[in-house]
Design a protein around this motif. Structure first.
Motif, PDB file in Angstrom:
ATOM      1  N   ASP A   5      -5.105   0.635  -0.457  1.00  0.00           N
ATOM      2  CA  ASP A   5      -6.419   1.265  -0.643  1.00  0.00           C
ATOM      3  C   ASP A   5      -6.306   2.790  -0.630  1.00  0.00           C
ATOM      4  OD1 ASP A   5      -5.672   1.057   2.042  1.00  0.00           O
ATOM      5  OD2 ASP A   5      -7.734   1.125   2.772  1.00  0.00           O
ATOM      6  N   GLU A   6      -5.332   3.327   0.089  1.00  0.00           N
ATOM      7  CA  GLU A   6      -5.108   4.771   0.074  1.00  0.00           C
ATOM      8  C   GLU A   6      -4.501   5.200  -1.259  1.00  0.00           C
ATOM      9  OE1 GLU A   6      -2.825   5.902   3.505  1.00  0.00           O
ATOM     10  OE2 GLU A   6      -4.345   5.182   4.914  1.00  0.00           O
ATOM     11  N   ALA A   7      -3.521   4.449  -1.717  1.00  0.00           N
ATOM     12  CA  ALA A   7      -2.850   4.779  -2.972  1.00  0.00           C
ATOM     13  C   ALA A   7      -3.804   4.711  -4.162  1.00  0.00           C
ATOM     14  CB  ALA A   7      -1.669   3.836  -3.198  1.00  0.00           C
ATOM     15  N   ALA A   8      -4.782   3.796  -4.091  1.00  0.00           N
ATOM     16  CA  ALA A   8      -5.721   3.612  -5.202  1.00  0.00           C
ATOM     17  C   ALA A   8      -6.579   4.843  -5.447  1.00  0.00           C
ATOM     18  CB  ALA A   8      -6.615   2.406  -4.929  1.00  0.00           C
ATOM     19  N   PHE A  26      -2.958  15.195  -6.368  1.00  0.00           N
ATOM     20  CA  PHE A  26      -2.950  14.286  -5.215  1.00  0.00           C
ATOM     21  C   PHE A  26      -2.027  13.128  -5.597  1.00  0.00           C
ATOM     22  CE2 PHE A  26      -5.785  11.196  -2.510  1.00  0.00           C
ATOM     23  CZ  PHE A  26      -4.711  10.956  -1.673  1.00  0.00           C
ATOM     24  N   LEU A  27      -0.790  13.196  -5.102  1.00  0.00           N
ATOM     25  CA  LEU A  27       0.238  12.204  -5.427  1.00  0.00           C
ATOM     26  C   LEU A  27       0.483  11.307  -4.224  1.00  0.00           C
ATOM     27  CD1 LEU A  27       2.640  11.274  -7.398  1.00  0.00           C
ATOM     28  CD2 LEU A  27       4.061  12.735  -5.962  1.00  0.00           C
ATOM     29  N   VAL A  28       0.561  10.003  -4.460  1.00  0.00           N
ATOM     30  CA  VAL A  28       0.949   9.052  -3.419  1.00  0.00           C
ATOM     31  C   VAL A  28       2.339   8.508  -3.724  1.00  0.00           C
ATOM     32  CG1 VAL A  28       0.567   6.685  -2.590  1.00  0.00           C
ATOM     33  CG2 VAL A  28      -1.297   8.314  -2.542  1.00  0.00           C
ATOM     34  N   VAL A  29       3.197   8.495  -2.706  1.00  0.00           N
ATOM     35  CA  VAL A  29       4.491   7.823  -2.805  1.00  0.00           C
ATOM     36  C   VAL A  29       4.389   6.557  -1.964  1.00  0.00           C
ATOM     37  CG1 VAL A  29       6.984   7.988  -2.485  1.00  0.00           C
ATOM     38  CG2 VAL A  29       5.670  10.037  -3.088  1.00  0.00           C
ATOM     39  N   LEU A  30       4.551   5.431  -2.634  1.00  0.00           N
ATOM     40  CA  LEU A  30       4.274   4.120  -2.045  1.00  0.00           C
ATOM     41  C   LEU A  30       5.569   3.322  -1.926  1.00  0.00           C
ATOM     42  CD1 LEU A  30       1.751   2.293  -1.345  1.00  0.00           C
ATOM     43  CD2 LEU A  30       1.794   1.569  -3.728  1.00  0.00           C
ATOM     44  N   GLY A  31       5.682   2.563  -0.850  1.00  0.00           N
ATOM     45  CA  GLY A  31       6.853   1.703  -0.700  1.00  0.00           C
ATOM     46  C   GLY A  31       6.857   1.067   0.679  1.00  0.00           C
ATOM     47  N   HIS A  32       7.582  -0.043   0.810  1.00  0.00           N
ATOM     48  CA  HIS A  32       7.671  -0.685   2.125  1.00  0.00           C
ATOM     49  C   HIS A  32       8.681   0.063   2.991  1.00  0.00           C
ATOM     50  CE1 HIS A  32      11.483  -2.387   0.861  1.00  0.00           C
ATOM     51  NE2 HIS A  32      10.902  -2.939  -0.192  1.00  0.00           N
ATOM     52  N   ASN A  33       8.808  -0.329   4.260  1.00  0.00           N
ATOM     53  CA  ASN A  33       9.769   0.312   5.164  1.00  0.00           C
ATOM     54  C   ASN A  33      11.179   0.203   4.603  1.00  0.00           C
ATOM     55  OD1 ASN A  33       7.761   0.937   6.968  1.00  0.00           O
ATOM     56  ND2 ASN A  33       8.075  -0.873   8.244  1.00  0.00           N
TER      57      ASN A  33
END
Length: 281
Positions: A207-210, A39-46
């Motif tokens: 909170d999703e990425a955590a 379960f990988l999250v890719v995080l970043g602003h627009n």
């Protein structure tokens, strides 16, 4: 080492905003892999490049440079396209754009019908998929009468009915209210843990990425942080420099530490925060 579901090797993607203008990099030299069952999250602003890299994972976009391999299939080979799409499904931001039928069960059946799945197998898959997302009792309902969170769960069921090994979620909760967000995220986690389907979640919600196994943080088309959520979020200063927040409890511990209080900053939730405060002397 676990087997890779998706492997991006030095991937770059250029685009032009207007004809005659110089090309810009949306993604610039990105390398990482997603392990099977992760379960990988890719995080970043627009504008960070996170949605662009997502669209490379099931060949909606092809890299300008570098390679993307999905379960040993190169996305640049047109002969692999349908096999890649069968292995890696995609759920987008707006569920209304993915719903095509006037009855929920017909919508879920749409994908497997296009794959040429026999009718009796489609019936079985539709029922199983709707049960997996907790929407079986709505199978005869009209999708447009459902809430945003319910519509998104129907969109997820439509992908599940095609039996993918991996699902890429491109900001699937961005248009939902807090309760809709929570129900969809719980669904995503269950699909990963209970059924072993590889998940890539693109988001800007901390909170999703955590809740992921691993987090990749992108900025200006590049990866700038990568690791387990508590290790990534402990880089509070770096995250703030690129315009991203961290979970509130993590930031609170960071501020307490800066005030001279000896407290752990690798904290992601309220329970951990309470334990850390109780251990203070």
């Amino acid at each position: 080492m676990k087997e890779a579901m998706i492997k991006c090797d030095n991937v770059s993607f250029k685009y032009r905003v207007n004809e005659g203008e110089e090309e810009r990099y949306a993604v610039n030299g990105v390398s990482f892999q997603v392990e099977k069952g992760e379960f990988l999250v890719v995080l970043g602003h627009n504008g960070s490049g996170k949605s662009t890299i997502a669209k490379h994972m099931n060949a909606l976009l092809l890299p300008t440079d570098g390679t993307v391999i999905v379960d040993k299939l190169d996305t640049s080979d047109p002969n692999n396209l349908w096999d890649i799409r069968a292995k890696a499904g995609m759920v987008f931001q707006n569920p209304d754009n993915q719903l095509v039928a006037t009855i929920v069960e017909e919508d879920v059946a749409f994908g497997p019908e296009n794959l040429g799945v026999p009718p009796e197998e489609i019936r079985k898959r539709v029922d199983e998929s709707l049960k997996k997302v907790g929407m079986y009792e709505y199978k005869r309902h009209a999708p447009h009468l459902l809430s945003g969170g319910q519509k998104q769960r129907i969109a997820i069921a439509g992908i599940l009915a095609m039996k993918p090994e991996c699902i890429i979620f491109d900001e699937p909760t961005a248009m939902l209210d807090p309760s809709g967000r929570k129900e969809v995220l719980n669904n995503i986690k269950e699909i990963n843990k209970k059924y072993g389907i590889t998940i890539v979640l693109i988001t800007h919600y901390m909170d999703e990425a955590a809740q992921a196994d691993r987090v990749i943080v992108m900025d200006n088309g590049k990866i700038i942080l990568e690791g387990k959520p508590r290790d990534v979020f402990s880089n509070v200063r770096k995250m703030k420099e690129i315009g991203l927040d961290v979970p509130q409890v993590t930031e609170l511990c960071y501020e307490l530490k800066n005030s001279g209080i000896d407290i752990d900053t690798n904290i992601l939730n309220v329970d951990e925060m309470v334990n850390a405060i109780c251990q203070l002397r």
